[in-house]
Scaffold this motif. Structure first.
Motif, mmCIF file in Angstrom:
data_model
loop_
_atom_site.group_PDB
_atom_site.id
_atom_site.type_symbol
_atom_site.label_atom_id
_atom_site.label_comp_id
_atom_site.label_asym_id
_atom_site.label_seq_id
_atom_site.Cartn_x
_atom_site.Cartn_y
_atom_site.Cartn_z
ATOM 1 N N GLY A 23 0.732 -1.184 -0.154
ATOM 2 C CA GLY A 23 0.010 0.133 0.009
ATOM 3 C C GLY A 23 0.787 1.284 0.080
ATOM 4 O O GLY A 23 0.285 2.310 0.090
ATOM 5 N N VAL A 24 2.113 1.250 -0.197
ATOM 6 C CA VAL A 24 2.872 2.554 -0.282
ATOM 7 C C VAL A 24 2.696 2.892 -1.448
ATOM 8 O O VAL A 24 2.876 2.349 -2.537
ATOM 9 N N ALA A 69 6.588 3.413 16.970
ATOM 10 C CA ALA A 69 6.593 4.238 15.781
ATOM 11 C C ALA A 69 5.407 5.043 15.737
ATOM 12 O O ALA A 69 4.495 5.059 16.403
ATOM 13 N N THR A 70 5.722 6.374 15.007
ATOM 14 C CA THR A 70 4.871 7.451 14.869
ATOM 15 C C THR A 70 4.777 7.400 13.308
ATOM 16 O O THR A 70 5.433 6.893 12.614
ATOM 17 N N ASN A 71 3.752 8.172 12.739
ATOM 18 C CA ASN A 71 3.334 8.271 11.480
ATOM 19 C C ASN A 71 4.263 8.921 10.466
ATOM 20 O O ASN A 71 4.694 8.443 9.470
ATOM 21 N N VAL A 72 4.845 10.284 10.976
ATOM 22 C CA VAL A 72 5.834 10.755 10.229
ATOM 23 C C VAL A 72 6.538 11.767 11.225
ATOM 24 O O VAL A 72 6.019 12.276 12.129
ATOM 25 N N LEU A 73 7.804 11.500 10.830
ATOM 26 C CA LEU A 73 8.865 12.447 11.605
ATOM 27 C C LEU A 73 9.499 13.355 10.549
ATOM 28 O O LEU A 73 9.757 12.891 9.473
ATOM 29 N N ALA A 95 5.258 3.247 7.076
ATOM 30 C CA ALA A 95 4.179 2.616 6.378
ATOM 31 C C ALA A 95 3.061 1.933 7.077
ATOM 32 O O ALA A 95 1.767 2.200 6.803
ATOM 33 N N PRO A 96 3.421 0.924 8.138
ATOM 34 C CA PRO A 96 2.539 0.388 8.828
ATOM 35 C C PRO A 96 1.674 1.280 9.635
ATOM 36 O O PRO A 96 0.316 1.073 9.853
ATOM 37 N N VAL A 97 2.129 2.320 10.179
ATOM 38 C CA VAL A 97 1.462 3.096 11.032
ATOM 39 C C VAL A 97 0.386 3.836 10.378
ATOM 40 O O VAL A 97 -0.961 4.136 10.924
ATOM 41 N N VAL A 98 0.659 4.453 9.172
ATOM 42 C CA VAL A 98 -0.057 5.057 8.168
ATOM 43 C C VAL A 98 -1.271 4.159 7.783
ATOM 44 O O VAL A 98 -2.405 4.780 7.666
ATOM 45 N N ALA A 99 -1.017 2.927 7.303
ATOM 46 C CA ALA A 99 -2.000 2.149 6.766
ATOM 47 C C ALA A 99 -2.954 1.702 8.071
ATOM 48 O O ALA A 99 -4.230 1.950 7.907
ATOM 49 N N MET A 116 0.151 12.954 5.445
ATOM 50 C CA MET A 116 1.328 12.991 5.956
ATOM 51 C C MET A 116 2.497 13.383 5.366
ATOM 52 O O MET A 116 3.309 13.982 6.127
ATOM 53 N N VAL A 117 2.416 13.307 4.044
ATOM 54 C CA VAL A 117 3.501 14.184 3.239
ATOM 55 C C VAL A 117 3.312 15.423 3.512
ATOM 56 O O VAL A 117 4.085 16.252 3.631
#
Length: 156
Positions: A23-24, A69-73, A95-99, A116-117
């Motif tokens: 899913g990336v 982990a967090t979604n974005v750093l 990726a797994p956190v965003v999914a 996130m981007v």
């Protein structure tokens, strides 16, 4: 006839895929979302690194002293005096956190990735959400950018 058109500013984006997660989004999508969040008159570079949960957790522990982990750093780059490299900084997206968040929040995965981007790019430009007024300003900018990309308000 000569036109006096200035070249449009560009955001050069390097994408590093350090995960085999499903899913990336493809590199072109990640680059397009980053470019949409770059309004500057100057050209710059940014690195977007997509990671698995282990790397995301390690970075979050090392740099934020938080577990998991967090979604974005976002890692803004500050050039040493006398060096004007034009590197904005690095984004690390787990990726797994965003999914997982997309499912939990009932969002389309693509829309959450775009958010996130954009969110990370705004952090690299100095936006923050610690204080309420700053959060409102950042969220308004995120909504504006995402709407321009065809996505709904990520905070609804």
């Amino acid at each position: 006839m000569r036109t006096n058109r200035r070249a449009s500013p560009t955001l050069r984006t390097e994408v590093q895929l350090a995960t085999s997660a499903d899913g990336v989004p493809d590199r072109s999508r990640l680059k397009a979302w980053a470019a949409a969040a770059w309004p500057s008159e100057e050209s710059a570079t940014v690195v977007i690194r997509v990671v698995d949960e282990a790397e995301g957790a390690e970075l979050n522990a090392t740099f934020r002293h938080k577990k998991g982990a967090t979604n974005v750093l976002s890692f803004p780059f500050e050039a040493p005096p006398g060096l004007d490299e034009g590197h904005l900084g690095d984004l690390v997206i787990c990726a797994p956190v965003v999914a997982r968040e997309a499912v939990e929040q009932g969002k389309r995965p693509e829309a959450h990735w775009a958010h996130m981007v954009v969110h990370g790019l705004l952090h690299l430009q100095g936006f923050d959400h610690i204080e309420e007024a700053d959060a409102r300003r950042m969220e308004a900018r995120e909504k504006e950018i995402l709407k321009g990309l065809g996505y709904n308000d990520p905070y609804e």
